[in-house]
Motif scaffolding. Structure first.
Motif, PDB file in Angstrom:
ATOM      1  N   HIS A  23       0.827  -1.201   0.000  1.00 38.46           N
ATOM      2  CA  HIS A  23       0.000   0.000   0.000  1.00 38.46           C
ATOM      3  C   HIS A  23       0.857   1.245   0.000  1.00 38.46           C
ATOM      4  N   THR A  24       0.401   2.170  -0.806  1.00 42.70           N
ATOM      5  CA  THR A  24       1.064   3.452  -0.955  1.00 42.70           C
ATOM      6  C   THR A  24       0.079   4.523  -0.543  1.00 42.70           C
ATOM      7  N   LEU A  25       0.517   5.414   0.303  1.00 47.24           N
ATOM      8  CA  LEU A  25      -0.337   6.490   0.775  1.00 47.24           C
ATOM      9  C   LEU A  25       0.188   7.809   0.218  1.00 47.24           C
ATOM     10  N   HIS A  26      -0.685   8.532  -0.465  1.00 46.24           N
ATOM     11  CA  HIS A  26      -0.339   9.827  -1.033  1.00 46.24           C
ATOM     12  C   HIS A  26      -1.007  10.922  -0.202  1.00 46.24           C
ATOM     13  N   ARG A  27      -0.233  11.860   0.227  1.00 46.26           N
ATOM     14  CA  ARG A  27      -0.786  12.998   0.950  1.00 46.26           C
ATOM     15  C   ARG A  27      -1.225  14.037  -0.071  1.00 46.26           C
ATOM     16  N   SER A  28      -2.367  14.642   0.174  1.00 40.36           N
ATOM     17  CA  SER A  28      -2.865  15.649  -0.761  1.00 40.36           C
ATOM     18  C   SER A  28      -2.561  17.049  -0.226  1.00 40.36           C
ATOM     19  N   THR A  29      -2.916  18.034  -0.988  1.00 44.85           N
ATOM     20  CA  THR A  29      -2.732  19.408  -0.526  1.00 44.85           C
ATOM     21  C   THR A  29      -3.716  19.746   0.584  1.00 44.85           C
ATOM     22  N   ASP A  30      -4.774  18.957   0.714  1.00 44.39           N
ATOM     23  CA  ASP A  30      -5.722  19.093   1.821  1.00 44.39           C
ATOM     24  C   ASP A  30      -5.238  18.168   2.935  1.00 44.39           C
ATOM     25  N   PRO A  31      -4.843  18.683   4.093  1.00 46.90           N
ATOM     26  CA  PRO A  31      -4.316  17.812   5.144  1.00 46.90           C
ATOM     27  C   PRO A  31      -5.329  16.801   5.681  1.00 46.90           C
ATOM     28  N   GLY A  32      -6.601  16.993   5.380  1.00 46.14           N
ATOM     29  CA  GLY A  32      -7.624  16.049   5.826  1.00 46.14           C
ATOM     30  C   GLY A  32      -7.901  14.941   4.834  1.00 46.14           C
TER      31      GLY A  32
END
Length: 151
Positions: A75-84
């Protein structure tokens, strides 16, 4: 001192732990009371949107009787520009309970959290691949859209 709210990343990790533990009540409990679960690629007869923790709880209730998920990798988790919001890519593997056939499906999920609860979860997967694993489109629709005796 107040404990900090769980982040979207925390909720994603906890959702995987509860899924593998087959704790569907705990899994559904991660959602806000008015949280939403969506299936943008849902086929005919399959629910495209579940609104509210109660609907999500009902939908998930018999899940371990249908699919025995034994691992989630990689699994790969991508953080978005929205911290939520986080975007997760993963494979879920196990077996179809009714047939014993192996199950492996690739998913992309977009999880949005607010105040320590999931407010939105969009689950992208292939209904055609799921139908193949479940033994056909009718079996898939019946199992996940309310036709199963476990629902």
């Amino acid at each position: 001192m107040t404990e900090p709210s769980r982040t979207a990343e925390d909720l994603y990790a906890e959702s995987l732990r509860l899924l593998l533990a087959k704790d569907m009540s705990g899994y559904a409990g991660l959602w806000a009371v008015d949280g939403v679960m969506e299936f943008p690629f849902a086929g005919p007869g399959y629910p495209a949107r579940l609104e509210g923790r109660g609907a999500i709880t009902d939908y998930l209730r018999g899940y371990p009787d249908l699919l025995d998920i034994q691992e989630v990798t990689p699994h790969t988790l991508h953080r978005s520009t929205d911290p939520g919001t986080v975007v997760a890519e993963f494979d879920a593997a196990g077996r179809v309970v009714a047939t014993g056939r192996p199950y492996r499906m690739r998913y992309v999920a977009v999880l949005t959290a607010y105040d320590g609860e999931i407010t939105s979860y969009r689950d992208y997967w292939s209904p055609l691949a799921a139908a193949e694993f479940m033994g056909g489109i009718d079996e898939l629709t019946s199992a996940f859209a309310g036709g199963s005796s476990n629902r």
